[in-house]
Design an enzyme around this catalytic site. Sequence first.
Site, PDB file in Angstrom:
ATOM      1  N   GLY A 144      52.127  72.805  45.806  1.00  0.00           N
ATOM      2  CA  GLY A 144      52.885  73.237  46.977  1.00  0.00           C
ATOM      3  C   GLY A 144      52.616  74.672  47.395  1.00  0.00           C
ATOM      4  O   GLY A 144      53.362  75.242  48.192  1.00  0.00           O
TER       5      GLY A 144
ATOM      6  N   ASN B 207      53.252  61.471  46.441  1.00  0.00           N
ATOM      7  CA  ASN B 207      54.583  61.790  45.924  1.00  0.00           C
ATOM      8  C   ASN B 207      55.403  62.403  47.057  1.00  0.00           C
ATOM      9  O   ASN B 207      55.192  63.553  47.425  1.00  0.00           O
ATOM     10  CB  ASN B 207      54.430  62.789  44.757  1.00  0.00           C
ATOM     11  CG  ASN B 207      55.765  63.305  44.260  1.00  0.00           C
ATOM     12  OD1 ASN B 207      56.819  62.758  44.587  1.00  0.00           O
ATOM     13  ND2 ASN B 207      55.727  64.363  43.466  1.00  0.00           N
ATOM     14  N   TRP B 208      56.297  61.599  47.604  1.00  0.00           N
ATOM     15  CA  TRP B 208      57.056  62.058  48.778  1.00  0.00           C
ATOM     16  C   TRP B 208      58.188  63.015  48.381  1.00  0.00           C
ATOM     17  O   TRP B 208      58.864  63.557  49.244  1.00  0.00           O
ATOM     18  CB  TRP B 208      57.637  60.866  49.536  1.00  0.00           C
ATOM     19  CG  TRP B 208      56.603  59.969  50.161  1.00  0.00           C
ATOM     20  CD1 TRP B 208      55.238  60.059  50.017  1.00  0.00           C
ATOM     21  CD2 TRP B 208      56.842  58.850  51.021  1.00  0.00           C
ATOM     22  NE1 TRP B 208      54.619  59.059  50.732  1.00  0.00           N
ATOM     23  CE2 TRP B 208      55.572  58.300  51.361  1.00  0.00           C
ATOM     24  CE3 TRP B 208      57.982  58.251  51.535  1.00  0.00           C
ATOM     25  CZ2 TRP B 208      55.443  57.194  52.194  1.00  0.00           C
ATOM     26  CZ3 TRP B 208      57.853  57.138  52.365  1.00  0.00           C
ATOM     27  CH2 TRP B 208      56.598  56.626  52.694  1.00  0.00           C
ATOM     28  N   LYS B 209      58.418  63.148  47.094  1.00  0.00           N
ATOM     29  CA  LYS B 209      59.480  64.037  46.592  1.00  0.00           C
ATOM     30  C   LYS B 209      60.813  63.700  47.279  1.00  0.00           C
ATOM     31  O   LYS B 209      61.069  62.553  47.586  1.00  0.00           O
ATOM     32  CB  LYS B 209      59.086  65.501  46.772  1.00  0.00           C
ATOM     33  CG  LYS B 209      57.690  65.802  46.228  1.00  0.00           C
ATOM     34  CD  LYS B 209      57.432  67.261  46.068  1.00  0.00           C
ATOM     35  CE  LYS B 209      55.974  67.473  45.682  1.00  0.00           C
ATOM     36  NZ  LYS B 209      55.684  68.827  45.254  1.00  0.00           N
TER      37      LYS B 209
ATOM     38  N   GLY C 146      51.245  65.744  47.049  1.00  0.00           N
ATOM     39  CA  GLY C 146      52.618  66.012  47.473  1.00  0.00           C
ATOM     40  C   GLY C 146      52.689  66.194  48.981  1.00  0.00           C
ATOM     41  O   GLY C 146      52.735  65.224  49.742  1.00  0.00           O
ATOM     42  N   GLY C 147      52.661  67.445  49.432  1.00  0.00           N
ATOM     43  CA  GLY C 147      52.855  67.764  50.855  1.00  0.00           C
ATOM     44  C   GLY C 147      52.003  66.925  51.800  1.00  0.00           C
ATOM     45  O   GLY C 147      52.507  66.398  52.798  1.00  0.00           O
TER      46      GLY C 147
ATOM     47  N   HIS D  36      56.775  65.168  36.097  1.00  0.00           N
ATOM     48  CA  HIS D  36      56.312  66.091  37.140  1.00  0.00           C
ATOM     49  C   HIS D  36      56.822  67.497  36.816  1.00  0.00           C
ATOM     50  O   HIS D  36      57.914  67.660  36.282  1.00  0.00           O
ATOM     51  CB  HIS D  36      56.842  65.622  38.503  1.00  0.00           C
ATOM     52  CG  HIS D  36      56.219  66.364  39.640  1.00  0.00           C
ATOM     53  ND1 HIS D  36      56.634  67.618  40.019  1.00  0.00           N
ATOM     54  CD2 HIS D  36      55.189  66.040  40.460  1.00  0.00           C
ATOM     55  CE1 HIS D  36      55.887  68.024  41.043  1.00  0.00           C
ATOM     56  NE2 HIS D  36      55.011  67.085  41.322  1.00  0.00           N
TER      57      HIS D  36
ATOM     58  N   GLU E 203      58.103  69.710  38.560  1.00  0.00           N
ATOM     59  CA  GLU E 203      59.422  70.038  39.134  1.00  0.00           C
ATOM     60  C   GLU E 203      60.535  69.481  38.258  1.00  0.00           C
ATOM     61  O   GLU E 203      61.592  70.095  38.104  1.00  0.00           O
ATOM     62  CB  GLU E 203      59.510  69.501  40.569  1.00  0.00           C
ATOM     63  CG  GLU E 203      58.670  70.347  41.518  1.00  0.00           C
ATOM     64  CD  GLU E 203      58.104  69.599  42.709  1.00  0.00           C
ATOM     65  OE1 GLU E 203      58.593  68.489  43.018  1.00  0.00           O
ATOM     66  OE2 GLU E 203      57.169  70.129  43.330  1.00  0.00           O
TER      67      GLU E 203
END
Length: 252
Positions: free
Chosen positions: A172, A9-11, A234-235, A94, A96
Amino acid sequence: MRIPIVAGNWKMNKTVEEARSLAFELSRKLREIEGVEKVLCPPFPALLAVSALLQGTDIGLGAQNLHWEEKGAFTGEVAPNMVAEFCKYVIIGHSERRAYFGETDETVNKKVRAALVHDLTPIICVGESLDENESGRTGEVVRRQISLGLADVNPAKAAGLVIAYEPVWAIGTGRASSGENANAVLADHIRPALADLFGAETAQAIRIQYGGSVTGANAVEFFGQPEIDGALVGGASLKVDDFVAITQAAAK
Ligand code: PEP
């Protein structure tokens, strides 16, 4: 046997050019890894470019969101058939999006059902906050997210769902859950909630990822657990070596 699935997930990171370059580097290394489903989820503007780059590879493309309506006056939103033009997967709910954009179990449910109409594979995120965790409500929270988020989902399509268990306090933060704790949430709450909805056999077929500060260094701990079928990352999905190491660790 469930085939593990690792999704990045590159956000809200990477311009189109940057996305192209990251996807190129990743695809060179990921295409050699078998025994695991691999998915990249860049931001919307980069989907077209990354989809062109992934043509002819076994690496799938996913969006990070979609709207449930087919079309119309929904400024800034993206319809399911627009996502399905490029993608096979879509991340839904998600934490977020739940925290910053008002998504609820009800909107998650609409999105999941819309995604399935368009033969997208939804990656549905569930997970408790730190407060919920510390007050012993993890099971209650994830069971509610599953039962409301997946209500009225076509049982014939349920086996193709992917669930991502992502404790919010681990996303995160660099503070991952332990493999054992995450596995227990899956075994004691998530898979039983899926069985309540779809029956035990279908629940056994549904893949459940862990997400929350997974890195190349800790991935093995999660994939050694019997209930964990890969990761939503994610990161570390923005770092080629890390994401490749995670994917390698997940391969069966
Ligand atoms: C995520 O955003 O889904 C996630 C798991 O992030 P991170 O790996 O950075 O914790």
